[in-house]
Design a protein around this motif. Sequence first.
Motif, mmCIF file in Angstrom:
data_model
loop_
_atom_site.group_PDB
_atom_site.id
_atom_site.type_symbol
_atom_site.label_atom_id
_atom_site.label_comp_id
_atom_site.label_asym_id
_atom_site.label_seq_id
_atom_site.Cartn_x
_atom_site.Cartn_y
_atom_site.Cartn_z
ATOM 1 N N GLY A 1 0.806 -1.213 0.000
ATOM 2 C CA GLY A 1 0.000 0.000 0.000
ATOM 3 C C GLY A 1 0.840 1.264 0.000
ATOM 4 N N THR A 2 0.265 2.330 0.529
ATOM 5 C CA THR A 2 0.895 3.639 0.480
ATOM 6 C C THR A 2 1.568 3.984 1.812
ATOM 7 O OG1 THR A 2 -1.083 4.789 1.260
ATOM 8 C CG2 THR A 2 -0.886 4.427 -1.132
ATOM 9 N N LEU A 3 2.269 5.100 1.808
ATOM 10 C CA LEU A 3 2.892 5.606 3.036
ATOM 11 C C LEU A 3 1.821 5.897 4.093
ATOM 12 C CD1 LEU A 3 5.381 6.608 4.560
ATOM 13 C CD2 LEU A 3 5.191 8.784 3.334
ATOM 14 N N LYS A 4 0.669 6.362 3.653
ATOM 15 C CA LYS A 4 -0.436 6.627 4.588
ATOM 16 C C LYS A 4 -0.933 5.325 5.213
ATOM 17 C CE LYS A 4 -4.384 9.786 4.971
ATOM 18 N NZ LYS A 4 -3.776 11.044 5.428
ATOM 19 N N ASP A 5 -0.980 4.252 4.422
ATOM 20 C CA ASP A 5 -1.376 2.941 4.958
ATOM 21 C C ASP A 5 -0.392 2.477 6.035
ATOM 22 O OD1 ASP A 5 -3.600 2.705 3.278
ATOM 23 O OD2 ASP A 5 -2.419 1.832 1.665
ATOM 24 N N LEU A 6 0.897 2.733 5.817
ATOM 25 C CA LEU A 6 1.910 2.366 6.815
ATOM 26 C C LEU A 6 1.697 3.165 8.107
ATOM 27 C CD1 LEU A 6 4.669 0.958 7.584
ATOM 28 C CD2 LEU A 6 5.760 3.046 6.730
ATOM 29 N N ILE A 7 1.485 4.476 7.970
ATOM 30 C CA ILE A 7 1.318 5.344 9.146
ATOM 31 C C ILE A 7 0.073 4.947 9.941
ATOM 32 C CG2 ILE A 7 0.890 7.726 9.906
ATOM 33 C CD1 ILE A 7 2.496 8.622 7.373
ATOM 34 N N TYR A 8 -1.025 4.649 9.217
ATOM 35 C CA TYR A 8 -2.307 4.367 9.880
ATOM 36 C C TYR A 8 -2.544 2.880 10.116
ATOM 37 C CZ TYR A 8 -3.663 9.238 9.249
ATOM 38 O OH TYR A 8 -3.716 10.618 9.318
ATOM 39 N N LYS A 9 -1.555 2.044 9.758
ATOM 40 C CA LYS A 9 -1.679 0.587 9.905
ATOM 41 C C LYS A 9 -2.950 0.076 9.217
ATOM 42 C CE LYS A 9 1.454 0.878 13.517
ATOM 43 N NZ LYS A 9 1.763 2.258 13.336
ATOM 44 N N ALA A 10 -3.173 0.521 7.997
ATOM 45 C CA ALA A 10 -4.418 0.238 7.275
ATOM 46 C C ALA A 10 -4.196 -0.790 6.166
ATOM 47 C CB ALA A 10 -4.968 1.527 6.671
ATOM 48 N N LYS A 11 -5.289 -1.439 5.769
ATOM 49 C CA LYS A 11 -5.254 -2.388 4.650
ATOM 50 C C LYS A 11 -5.458 -1.606 3.350
ATOM 51 C CE LYS A 11 -7.220 -6.106 7.453
ATOM 52 N NZ LYS A 11 -8.403 -6.961 7.676
ATOM 53 N N PRO A 12 -4.565 -1.792 2.367
ATOM 54 C CA PRO A 12 -4.614 -0.989 1.140
ATOM 55 C C PRO A 12 -5.952 -1.010 0.407
ATOM 56 C CG PRO A 12 -2.569 -2.213 1.252
ATOM 57 C CD PRO A 12 -3.402 -2.685 2.394
ATOM 58 N N LYS A 13 -6.660 -2.152 0.419
ATOM 59 C CA LYS A 13 -7.902 -2.262 -0.357
ATOM 60 C C LYS A 13 -9.133 -1.691 0.355
ATOM 61 C CE LYS A 13 -6.679 -6.408 -3.020
ATOM 62 N NZ LYS A 13 -7.109 -7.785 -3.331
ATOM 63 N N ASP A 14 -9.007 -1.322 1.627
ATOM 64 C CA ASP A 14 -10.155 -0.787 2.370
ATOM 65 C C ASP A 14 -10.537 0.612 1.865
ATOM 66 O OD1 ASP A 14 -10.534 -2.981 3.919
ATOM 67 O OD2 ASP A 14 -9.679 -2.157 5.756
ATOM 68 N N PRO A 15 -11.822 0.994 2.038
ATOM 69 C CA PRO A 15 -12.251 2.333 1.626
ATOM 70 C C PRO A 15 -11.511 3.439 2.383
ATOM 71 C CG PRO A 15 -14.155 0.923 2.022
ATOM 72 C CD PRO A 15 -12.953 0.176 2.507
ATOM 73 N N PHE A 16 -11.302 4.554 1.717
ATOM 74 C CA PHE A 16 -10.561 5.693 2.259
ATOM 75 C C PHE A 16 -11.148 6.153 3.596
ATOM 76 C CE2 PHE A 16 -9.023 10.076 2.400
ATOM 77 C CZ PHE A 16 -7.755 9.977 1.844
ATOM 78 N N LEU A 17 -12.475 6.258 3.679
ATOM 79 C CA LEU A 17 -13.124 6.734 4.901
ATOM 80 C C LEU A 17 -12.863 5.806 6.088
ATOM 81 C CD1 LEU A 17 -16.636 7.942 3.617
ATOM 82 C CD2 LEU A 17 -14.649 9.343 4.160
#
Length: 515
Positions: free
Chosen positions: A232-248
């Motif tokens: 995923g993206t740098l934002k996904d790394l910072i927020y510990k998020a899954k790349p395919k999940d919706p932005f909101l």
Amino acid sequence: MAFMEKPPAGKVLLDDTVPLTAAIEASQSLQSHTEYIIRVQRGISVENSWQIVRRYSDFDLLNNSLQITGLSLPLPPKKLIGNMDREFIAERQKGLQNYLNVITTNHILSNCELVKKFLDPNNYSANYTEIALQQVSMFFRSEPKWEVVEPLKDIGWRIRKKYFLMKIKNQPKERLVLSWADLGPDKYLSDKDFQCLIKLLPSCLHPYIFRVTFATANESSALLIRMFNEKGTLKDLIYKAKPKDPFLRKYCNPKKIQGLELQQIKTYGRQILEVLKFLHDKGFPYGHLHASNVVLEGDTCRLLDLENSLLGLPSFYRSYFSQFRKINTLESVDVHCFGHLLYEMTYGRPPDSVPVDSFPPAPSMAVVAVLESTLSCEACKNGMPTVSRLLQMPLFSDVLLTTSEKPQFKIPTKLKEALRIAKECIEKRLTEEQKQIHQHRRLTRAQSHHGSEEERKKRKILARKKSKRSAVENSEEHSAKYSNSNNSAGSGASSPLTSPSSPTPPSTAVEHAPF
């Protein structure tokens, strides 16, 4: 000429980043429900406003859709009995106004399609996923080797940009991402130059730019294919998020707020600044830096979405930097946006507001020095440093970059000139918008000051003093005239006619300071 001063006729090129504000003007009770009449305004112009009518059930429906964010939004609770009482309706109206204030001032929520459709149904009634699918289907007729795996629903923040997971038919295990985007309000390139530049993007090679596999465009949109990055993206790394999940879902309400390690901040920051300098030196306008536009491959950052400026799309942070008249070039926009990105890398979240008055403790004072140069009141007021200046600052100057890949991006002279003119047009629109915002802010400040209780008292006292002074002057003038007439009558001699200066006529009304 190699560009158009105006966008194509008959096409609505709305700037989706211009903030919408909403004020409930009145309510009306019908048989079994209450309707709220809401005045919605785009930007600072009162003329650019309209009315919508919404019921509580409409608010409830919107709020249910926004539950994906994980935010606890202040929607007033339902009430089945006594919900037509006058006092209850007045109290609920206050609660609904507070709800509108919250969703229109939250940077992510205010830009999302759900809120835009609720407040501005006339401009956001289209089904952009359907439009994107139609365009993509037409593309596949001429390029049969590609195949859609699934839509990547709402993974981005843009309303008019859609993503699809792809594969190549003879390489079924390899995953790619197709992005489709409509034109934006800053598209000033001619159709011919626009299409040539889009098709040139796959030839751009740089260690810190994410490679474009395929790119094509028509007169109204562009379609690009890149490899799918599992991390995923740098934002996904910072927020510990899954790349395919919706932005909101990913970014509105992170479960854990934690910045990156100092070495990561230094390395990623240096890499991003290097690629910005490369683009600036090439005369290629960017203006779209944020954490979701940076992909991570190991310890290497790679920039995404170079096509955005060609498409004329507005920046994610436009509503921030449009407030500051010194941030008026795309180079200075990139530096300001880098400040936002650095803040997010450091603290694990975006700043609450910009400019930032004081910065929380950081892993190093060298980080704070860069943040102050890009996000502080002084920086926003006086202007941004250059990318070269940031590279010389202690936070980045000692970072060693280990890459052997030689940057390549050959832009023909004719297209360079087209880019230069388009860049000037983009900056001109930004400057004009900043000027209007500045004038509106001054006018609002003056009206607020003029209408304050203290100012009203001062004007009353001033008016009384002027009234008393005028009365005294009239009294003195009357006495002087009376004295002169007595002296003249007592002498018995007629005075020769003269032309004295005309006396000031008596005041017939109290002079007020203008309101």
